[in-house]
Write an enzyme that holds these catalytic residues in place. Sequence first.
Site, PDB file in Angstrom:
ATOM      1  N   GLU A 232       0.849  -1.202   0.000  1.00 31.34           N
ATOM      2  CA  GLU A 232       0.000   0.000   0.000  1.00 31.34           C
ATOM      3  C   GLU A 232       0.880   1.247   0.000  1.00 31.34           C
ATOM      4  O   GLU A 232       1.586   1.510   0.985  1.00 31.34           O
ATOM      5  CB  GLU A 232      -0.906   0.001   1.244  1.00 31.34           C
ATOM      6  CG  GLU A 232      -1.849  -1.184   1.291  1.00 31.34           C
ATOM      7  CD  GLU A 232      -2.616  -1.292   2.605  1.00 31.34           C
ATOM      8  OE1 GLU A 232      -3.575  -2.084   2.664  1.00 31.34           O
ATOM      9  OE2 GLU A 232      -2.261  -0.581   3.582  1.00 31.34           O
TER      10      GLU A 232
ATOM     11  N   HIS B 208       0.638   3.668   3.234  1.00 31.51           N
ATOM     12  CA  HIS B 208       0.696   3.083   4.581  1.00 31.51           C
ATOM     13  C   HIS B 208       2.116   3.167   5.147  1.00 31.51           C
ATOM     14  O   HIS B 208       3.052   2.602   4.574  1.00 31.51           O
ATOM     15  CB  HIS B 208       0.235   1.625   4.478  1.00 31.51           C
ATOM     16  CG  HIS B 208       0.199   0.862   5.760  1.00 31.51           C
ATOM     17  ND1 HIS B 208      -0.954   0.306   6.256  1.00 31.51           N
ATOM     18  CD2 HIS B 208       1.176   0.521   6.642  1.00 31.51           C
ATOM     19  CE1 HIS B 208      -0.693  -0.338   7.378  1.00 31.51           C
ATOM     20  NE2 HIS B 208       0.602  -0.216   7.638  1.00 31.51           N
TER      21      HIS B 208
END
Length: 226
Positions: free
Chosen positions: A205, A208
């Site tokens: 991600e 993140h």
Amino acid sequence: MALANLVHADGTPHLSPATTPAQAGLVDIRRLAPDIAEDIKYAGSDNFVGTPVDGYLAPKCLLLQPAADALARVERDLRAQHQRLELFDCYRPARAVQHFVRWAGDLADQRTKATHYPTLDKSKLLGDYIAPVSGHSRGATVDLTLMQCDAADTHCAPLDMGTDFDYFGTLANTDSPDATATQHANRERLKHAMEREGFRNYAMEWWHYTLSPEPTPDLIYDVPVQ
């Protein structure tokens, strides 16, 4: 699925007895960066669940003090370059994660498929994309993007990262070969800014990041965001 069983199983963190943010040592990032941009997705309905998520009583970014301090330094450094952060999620109550798990098990609810998991069957989300215990619940992980501002810092717009926040699919992988050169460059700008203050990226991600080392690596919290 009982929360106590999840957090006390072998290999999972312990659940803090704290019942308030103050008891947990969680602080509001806006104490340190009063005008940092926030779009806290789980406090509203613009998210993959499609409804406000359990535990989010206010659209706030709470973090443990070391993570909040580091994030405020990232924001300060970026502003010197006419850039800013936009925050999507910070500390996440354990009860919110259980809301995610229940949603993932409801295969009839496909309302957000077109936006959040267009190339995946919902039955595949639990495990690879949605885990029963989240690092966000440890209070040192953030989901965010990078914005570029004009010379006067009066207008800022998110940079093109290739996907929206919480897109389930390989295009969201930080080093995805399907991202364009511009999208890769933007992801690297964000990554460089975060790594400079001790945050590490989660490779699946682009948005993140977790402070390393984590202040409480073996402890998760379930106090509401309020």
